[in-house]
Design a protein around this motif. Structure first.
Motif, short mmCIF file in Angstrom:
data_model
loop_
_atom_site.label_atom_id
_atom_site.label_comp_id
_atom_site.label_asym_id
_atom_site.label_seq_id
_atom_site.Cartn_x
_atom_site.Cartn_y
_atom_site.Cartn_z
N CYS A 1 46.59 51.00 30.57
CA CYS A 1 46.69 49.93 31.56
C CYS A 1 47.00 48.61 30.87
O CYS A 1 46.30 48.21 29.94
CB CYS A 1 45.39 49.81 32.36
SG CYS A 1 45.43 48.46 33.57
N VAL B 1 45.41 55.49 32.45
CA VAL B 1 46.33 55.49 33.57
C VAL B 1 46.60 56.91 34.04
O VAL B 1 46.96 57.78 33.24
CB VAL B 1 47.66 54.81 33.19
CG1 VAL B 1 48.69 54.95 34.30
CG2 VAL B 1 47.43 53.34 32.88
N LEU C 1 52.04 51.28 30.85
CA LEU C 1 51.58 52.23 31.86
C LEU C 1 52.22 53.60 31.69
O LEU C 1 51.56 54.62 31.89
CB LEU C 1 51.88 51.67 33.26
CG LEU C 1 51.04 50.45 33.66
CD1 LEU C 1 51.67 49.74 34.85
CD2 LEU C 1 49.62 50.85 34.00
N GLN D 1 40.95 62.60 35.58
CA GLN D 1 40.82 61.22 35.16
C GLN D 1 40.14 60.40 36.23
O GLN D 1 39.34 59.51 35.94
CB GLN D 1 42.19 60.64 34.83
CG GLN D 1 42.81 61.24 33.57
CD GLN D 1 44.21 60.71 33.32
OE1 GLN D 1 44.95 60.45 34.27
NE2 GLN D 1 44.57 60.57 32.08
N CYS E 1 43.71 46.07 31.94
CA CYS E 1 42.34 46.24 31.43
C CYS E 1 42.23 47.25 30.29
O CYS E 1 41.14 47.49 29.79
CB CYS E 1 41.41 46.63 32.57
SG CYS E 1 41.56 48.36 33.09
N CYS F 1 40.82 49.69 37.01
CA CYS F 1 41.08 48.45 37.77
C CYS F 1 42.08 48.63 38.90
O CYS F 1 42.36 47.68 39.64
CB CYS F 1 41.52 47.34 36.83
SG CYS F 1 43.23 47.50 36.23
N LYS F 2 42.67 49.82 39.02
CA LYS F 2 43.61 50.17 40.09
C LYS F 2 44.94 49.41 40.02
O LYS F 2 45.70 49.38 40.98
CB LYS F 2 42.98 49.99 41.48
CG LYS F 2 41.70 50.80 41.67
CD LYS F 2 41.21 50.74 43.09
CE LYS F 2 39.86 51.42 43.24
NZ LYS F 2 39.89 52.83 42.81
N HIS F 3 45.22 48.80 38.89
CA HIS F 3 46.55 48.22 38.69
C HIS F 3 47.57 49.35 38.70
O HIS F 3 47.36 50.38 38.06
CB HIS F 3 46.60 47.47 37.36
CG HIS F 3 47.97 46.97 37.00
ND1 HIS F 3 48.70 46.14 37.82
CD2 HIS F 3 48.74 47.20 35.91
CE1 HIS F 3 49.86 45.87 37.26
NE2 HIS F 3 49.92 46.50 36.10
N TRP F 4 48.69 49.18 39.42
CA TRP F 4 49.63 50.29 39.55
C TRP F 4 51.07 49.78 39.63
O TRP F 4 51.31 48.62 39.99
CB TRP F 4 49.33 51.14 40.78
CG TRP F 4 49.62 50.45 42.09
CD1 TRP F 4 48.76 49.64 42.79
CD2 TRP F 4 50.84 50.48 42.83
NE1 TRP F 4 49.37 49.17 43.93
CE2 TRP F 4 50.65 49.67 43.98
CE3 TRP F 4 52.07 51.11 42.65
CZ2 TRP F 4 51.64 49.48 44.94
CZ3 TRP F 4 53.06 50.92 43.60
CH2 TRP F 4 52.83 50.11 44.72
N GLY G 1 42.48 50.37 30.57
CA GLY G 1 41.92 51.61 31.05
C GLY G 1 42.92 52.75 31.02
O GLY G 1 44.12 52.56 30.75
N GLU H 1 48.87 54.58 37.89
CA GLU H 1 47.75 53.78 38.39
C GLU H 1 46.55 53.86 37.46
O GLU H 1 46.11 54.96 37.08
CB GLU H 1 47.34 54.24 39.79
CG GLU H 1 46.20 53.44 40.39
CD GLU H 1 45.91 53.83 41.83
OE1 GLU H 1 44.76 53.62 42.28
OE2 GLU H 1 46.82 54.38 42.50
N CYS H 2 45.99 52.70 37.12
CA CYS H 2 44.80 52.66 36.28
C CYS H 2 43.60 53.18 37.05
O CYS H 2 43.36 52.78 38.19
CB CYS H 2 44.53 51.22 35.82
SG CYS H 2 43.01 51.05 34.85
#
Length: 328
Positions: A199, A206, A194, A5, A202, A240-243, A204, A236-237
């Motif tokens: 995500c 994960v 998540l 991924q 966004c 966008c790295k949202h975690w 996206g 973690e996406c």
């Protein structure tokens, strides 16, 4: 972390597009245009939605720019990604709205400075008094009587039990405890997305990782992994790295597959029960959750829920699949 991924996302292309977007937005007039279009979005009024389209002349007047040529230049730079141009005027796009909402909800509101609030018997480790603290966009829950759940670092207070990103707008009409309730409500919704691979920021993909400490010290906070949790989920996406991260027993209880097992086996649920500190929003199984490592390689963890009238356990493998479901 799921390598396939990760490699499927072209980080260089994302960086190039983001840099282009930042260069477009790095102008006071253009941001003012976006703000005025955002303010003019469809509003529900007297039983109907008012039109959000703004003509060129009206928009220029709202922004307060006399030079029509200069204004036209800045407006056209925004058309496409951030502004939609139509026969009847201009409207803001979804991307434009997200940018303005992010600014308004954070730096657009005065930064609060609430005093810490002591909450007796709210530490889930020692049952001692913990505190809620807010500092520069983060809400901290910290024990005043034990070392907490994580190693302390320069950006975190001692006795840390948990922390969450918090917007300044959360304090509008709320005290610190009410803000903590609001944060938990939002956090649960994000975690549910998540844990299912979507995500919440966004949409996206994960990457979901089951992490097990290979030399865990169960007495206090482990020096090797920096937490009290021998088994930990990291979500973690890849875009966008949202975690988020947390103990397997907690995060997996938000997974629909686990909830369905609880329901099938007659596990009692409660809605927004009173907890030691704050409400736990939504449906939540009544009982005590524990976890134990079954295997390090490949990683596998057993989660057990003990409740009045019985016990239910299941094993989570490295793909977050449920196996070995047992009830007693």
């Amino acid at each position: 972390m799921d390598t396939e991924q990760r490699t499927a996302v072209d980080s260089a292309a994302i960086r190039k597009r983001a840099s282009t977007a930042f260069s477009i937005l790095g102008n006071e007039t253009r941001l003012a245009i976006l703000y005025e279009l955002w303010e003019s979005q469809d509003r529900y009024d007297s039983g109907s939605y008012a039109s959000s389209r703004v003509t060129f002349s009206e928009l220029r007047e709202r922004v307060g720019m006399r030079d029509s040529g200069q204004f036209s230049y800045h407006l056209e730079q925004l058309v496409g990604e951030f502004v939609r141009k139509g026969d009847a005027g201009y409207t803001i796009t979804g991307a434009g709205s997200e940018i303005i909402r992010a600014v308004v909800g954070t730096v657009g509101v005065e930064n609060p400075a609430p005093n810490p609030v002591a909450v007796p018997n709210s530490c889930w480790i020692c049952d001692g008094t913990a505190e809620l603290r807010y500092d520069d966009g983060k809400l901290f829950h910290c024990c005043t009587e034990c070392s907490g759940a994580f190693h302390q670092n320069e950006s975190q207070p001692p006795g840390l039990l948990s922390y969450s990103d918090t917007t300044r707008s959360a304090f509008a009409g709320r005290d610190l405890v009410e803000v903590a309730d609001a944060v938990r409500t939002r956090q649960k919704t994000k975690q549910e997305c998540l844990i299912q691979g979507v995500c919440s920021t966004c949409l996206g993909v994960v990457a979901r990782s089951l992490v097990i400490c290979d030399d865990h010290d169960s007495e206090g906070v482990c020096d090797n992994c920096g937490t009290r949790f021998e088994a930990y989920l990291h979500l973690e996406c890849v875009v966008c790295k949202h975690w988020i991260g947390g103990p397997v027993s907690y995060l997996m209880s938000l997974h629909p597959a686990v909830s369905s097992i609880y329901i099938e086996r007659g596990v009692p649920f409660t809605y927004e029960p009173e907890t030691k500190m704050m409400r736990r929003p939504g449906l939540w199984p009544v009982g005590k959750l524990t976890q134990s490592v079954v295997s390090v390689d490949p990683p596998a963890v057993r989660v057990t829920l003990t409740y009045e009238g019985g016990e239910l356990s299941y094993v989570i493998d490295e793909n977050l699949e449920l196996t070995e479901v047992t009830a007693a």
